[in-house]
Design an enzyme around this catalytic site. Structure first.
Site, PDB file in Angstrom:
ATOM      1  CB  ALA A   1      -8.123   7.580   5.370  1.00 31.80           C
ATOM      2  N   GLY A   2     -10.700   7.724   7.433  1.00 30.54           N
ATOM      3  CA  GLY A   2     -11.827   8.553   7.822  1.00 30.54           C
ATOM      4  C   GLY A   2     -13.090   7.809   8.192  1.00 30.54           C
TER       5      GLY A   2
ATOM      6  CE  LYS B   1      -3.129   2.706   2.836  1.00 27.17           C
ATOM      7  NZ  LYS B   1      -3.675   2.890   4.206  1.00 27.17           N
TER       8      LYS B   1
ATOM      9  N   GLY C   1      -7.434   9.062  10.508  1.00 22.11           N
ATOM     10  CA  GLY C   1      -7.612   9.080  11.954  1.00 22.11           C
ATOM     11  C   GLY C   1      -8.692   9.988  12.483  1.00 22.11           C
TER      12      GLY C   1
ATOM     13  CG  ASN D   1      -5.696   1.208  11.986  1.00 22.37           C
ATOM     14  OD1 ASN D   1      -4.534   1.520  11.751  1.00 22.37           O
ATOM     15  ND2 ASN D   1      -6.002   0.613  13.131  1.00 22.37           N
ATOM     16  CB  THR D   2      -8.665   5.420  13.501  1.00 24.47           C
ATOM     17  OG1 THR D   2      -7.359   5.691  12.983  1.00 24.47           O
ATOM     18  CG2 THR D   2      -8.897   6.280  14.730  1.00 24.47           C
TER      19      THR D   2
END
Length: 255
Positions: free
Chosen positions: A184-185, A97, A158, A206-207
């Site tokens: 993301a987000g 990635k 994040g 992830n986050t």
């Protein structure tokens, strides 16, 4: 229903990809992966300590997963290429990635440098999945460079803000004939479901999982949301209308 996601010649059943950063303890990662059903797991190479079994992140990632190292920390194409080569030389495989970020405040990807890195790494036999700002022209350039998929951001890394780039992502889904993986987000399962309803091929989270009160349960919630969103997309969502429309006849039965 034949609904296969093929990336780099690999058949991927779970359309939920997960990251491994920010967890309160590495030891819960195997349970998170199990409950999420994820097959593709990404990890920053800089978080892998090959000299310490205890601190080596790879120790916590199930062996049957597709490992996708990322080039987190790279500020330009040259650094991203160097990290990717190091990952493969360390036994992490060909999936990579690409993350090229020179903006330290918003952590937005540098599409130009990402395209440069993709061109180089594809020629070297890598299966490249680039993280990008959702711009149609750049997505086309990444495809032409040989990217196996594109990974447009939903919101800055994040932030858990959801699909702030929804309309731009939809354009990529409609116009690019390689997988579109929203990255993301994504802050909650409903965000992931929304991305899948749009027609995204997968999401990377992830986050939102790692910072949840119970990451293991949250991983399962995301897995269910991704499945629901994909089924809704494949089923064909009903049209949105401006005015009310009764589901039963309003006249004729009182004669």
């Amino acid at each position: 229903m034949d609904d296969k996601l093929i990336i780099g010649g690999r058949e991927i059943i779970s359309r939920l990809f997960i990251g491994t950063g920010k967890f309160p303890a590495n030891r819960i990662i195997p349970d998170v992966v199990r409950m999420s059903g994820a097959q593709v797991v990404t990890v920053a190479l800089r978080r892998i300590d090959f000299d310490s079994d205890e601190e080596n992140m790879l120790r916590y990632i199930p062996k049957d997963c597709i490992l996708m190292p990322n080039t987190s920390g790279a500020r330009n194409a040259e650094e991203a290429v160097r990290i990717a080569r190091l990952a493969r030389a360390s036994g992490c495989g060909n999936f990579i990635k690409i993350e090229v970020i020179s903006d330290n405040r918003y952590l937005l990807p540098d599409n130009l440098e990402t395209i440069k890195a993709t061109e180089i790494l594809v020629k070297e036999g890598f299966i490249v999945l680039p993280y990008m700002n959702p711009d149609l022209m750049d997505a086309r350039r990444l495809k032409d460079a040989g990217a196996a998929a594109v990974m447009p951001l939903g919101a800055p890394i994040g932030t858990n803000k959801g699909l702030k780039t929804r309309e731009m992502i939809k354009i990529l889904i409609d116009e690019i004939d390689i997988p579109v993986i929203v990255d993301a987000g994504i802050g909650k399962p409903s965000d992931a479901c929304e991305a899948m309803e749009l027609g995204a091929d997968a999401v990377l989270v992830n986050t939102a999982i790692a910072t949840a009160g119970d990451p293991v349960v949250m991983a399962e919630a995301f897995a269910n949301a991704v499945i629901a969103g994909r089924k809704a997309y494949l089923s064909g969502l009903g049209p949105v209308k401006e005015y009310a429309e009764a589901s039963s006849p309003l006249t004729g039965f009182l004669r």
